[in-house]
Design a protein around this motif. Structure first.
Motif, short mmCIF file in Angstrom:
data_model
loop_
_atom_site.label_atom_id
_atom_site.label_comp_id
_atom_site.label_asym_id
_atom_site.label_seq_id
_atom_site.Cartn_x
_atom_site.Cartn_y
_atom_site.Cartn_z
N ALA B 118 0.82 -1.22 0.00
CA ALA B 118 0.00 0.00 0.00
C ALA B 118 0.85 1.27 0.00
O ALA B 118 0.32 2.37 -0.12
N SER B 119 2.16 1.12 0.13
CA SER B 119 3.04 2.29 0.16
C SER B 119 3.23 2.88 -1.23
O SER B 119 3.20 2.16 -2.22
N HIS B 120 3.44 4.17 -1.26
CA HIS B 120 3.84 4.84 -2.50
C HIS B 120 5.27 5.32 -2.32
O HIS B 120 5.63 5.80 -1.24
N VAL B 121 6.07 5.20 -3.36
CA VAL B 121 7.46 5.63 -3.31
C VAL B 121 7.72 6.54 -4.49
O VAL B 121 7.47 6.16 -5.63
N LEU B 122 8.16 7.74 -4.20
CA LEU B 122 8.51 8.68 -5.28
C LEU B 122 9.95 9.10 -5.07
O LEU B 122 10.37 9.39 -3.96
N LYS B 123 10.70 9.13 -6.18
CA LYS B 123 12.11 9.51 -6.08
C LYS B 123 12.38 10.69 -7.00
O LYS B 123 11.73 10.85 -8.02
N ARG B 128 10.36 5.38 -10.28
CA ARG B 128 9.05 5.54 -9.66
C ARG B 128 8.43 4.17 -9.42
O ARG B 128 8.69 3.22 -10.14
N ARG B 129 7.54 4.12 -8.42
CA ARG B 129 6.72 2.93 -8.28
C ARG B 129 5.52 3.28 -7.44
O ARG B 129 5.50 4.30 -6.77
N GLY B 130 4.49 2.49 -7.50
CA GLY B 130 3.34 2.75 -6.64
C GLY B 130 2.15 3.20 -7.44
O GLY B 130 1.90 2.71 -8.53
N LEU B 131 1.46 4.17 -6.90
CA LEU B 131 0.17 4.61 -7.44
C LEU B 131 0.27 5.11 -8.87
O LEU B 131 -0.69 5.02 -9.63
N LEU B 132 1.41 5.66 -9.21
CA LEU B 132 1.47 6.49 -10.44
C LEU B 132 1.67 5.69 -11.70
O LEU B 132 2.18 4.61 -11.67
#
Lengths: 132, 132
Positions: B118-123, B128-132
Motif C-alpha cells: 500500500a506504500s507509495h514511493v517517489l524519487k 518511480r513505483r506505486g500509485l502512479l
C-alpha cells in the motif's frame, strides 16, 4: 546538488489526496531521514499543501503546528532539505523523506533533533548519557 | 537476543515525565528504526506508560490510538521489537527507537510499514513505483 521534482502537480495531488490527515491540525507525521547516513534528523508534520509543495519542488515543506502555517524548511535558516525520496506507509498517515540536509536539521543548531543537547539517549547495556 | 532494560523504573519515569504528550490521545510520536539496516520500520505513538514499559523491559510498547490502550508490539503476532536505543528529540515530543525486529514490523506482513504493497514511493529523478 539541485532540488528536483519528485512528481508533477497532478501526480502530487493524487498522492496528497490518498493520505489520511489524522494528526494535529489535519496533518500526517513526516520523518526526515538523512539520505547518506540514514540517521533520523527530525519529526514534523505535513498537510496536503506541504505534501504537494514538497513533491513538486523537491524541497521539504512542513506544516508548523505552532505557527499554523506551511513552511519551507530552511526559509529563514538556509538549512534546506533536498528530497531524494518520499515514501508513504501502509495506512497513509505517515511519510518518510530521505533528504540531503543543508546545514543543521535542528533549530538548536544540531545536525539532528535527536542529537541535540536537550535529547536523552538510553541504551540497553551500560552506555548512558543525558538526564540520568 | 534477549531484551534488556534500558533504565530502572525510577529513571524511566523521569524520562517519561520529561516528554510533551501533545499528539493524539496524549502521546508522543515514536519512530522505530531497524538497528541493523537503519531503515524506518514504522511510526507509532507512546503515552507515558508505554515509555516506561519500553524502557524497563527493553521490548517496544506503544499506545494504540484505535484501540485506546497500551500494547506490547508483537503481543499477538510474536513480532517483538527488542529495543537497543531510545532517543528523545530537542523538544520532547518525538522519540526514535533503534530496534532489533523479530519478523515483520508491519501488520501487512511487510518487514517495514514503508515497504508495504500500500506504500507509495517517489524519487527525485526517474525511478518511480506505486500509485502512479
Amino acid at each position: 546538488m539541485e532540488p528536483r521534482p519528485l512528481a508533477s502537480a497532478e501526480e502530487a495531488w493524487k498522492i496528497a489526496s490518498s493520505l489520511r490527515y489524522r494528526h494535529i491540525d489535519g496533518t500526517v507525521v513526516a520523518v526526515a531521514q538523512d539520505v547518506v547516513t540514514k540517521d533520523v534528523l527530525m519529526v514534523a508534520y505535513m498537510d496536503p499543501i506541504a505534501v504537494v509543495l514538497t513533491l513538486t519542488t523537491g524541497l521539504a515543506h512542513y506544516f508548523s503546528t505552532t505557527r499554523k502555517r506551511v513552511w519551507l524548511k530552511g526559509e529563514t535558516s538556509g538549512h534546506y532539505q533536498i528530497v531524494k525520496e518520499f515514501r508513504t506507509d501502509c495506512d497513509g498517515d505517515a511519510v518518510v523523506l530521505k533528504v540531503f540536509q543543508i546545514g543543521a536539521a535542528c533549530h538548536t543548531g544540531s545536525r539532528s533533533c535527536f542529537e541535540s543537547s536537550a535529547s536523552h539517549v538510553l541504551k540497553s547495556g551500560e552506555e548512558r548519557r543525558g538526564l540520568l
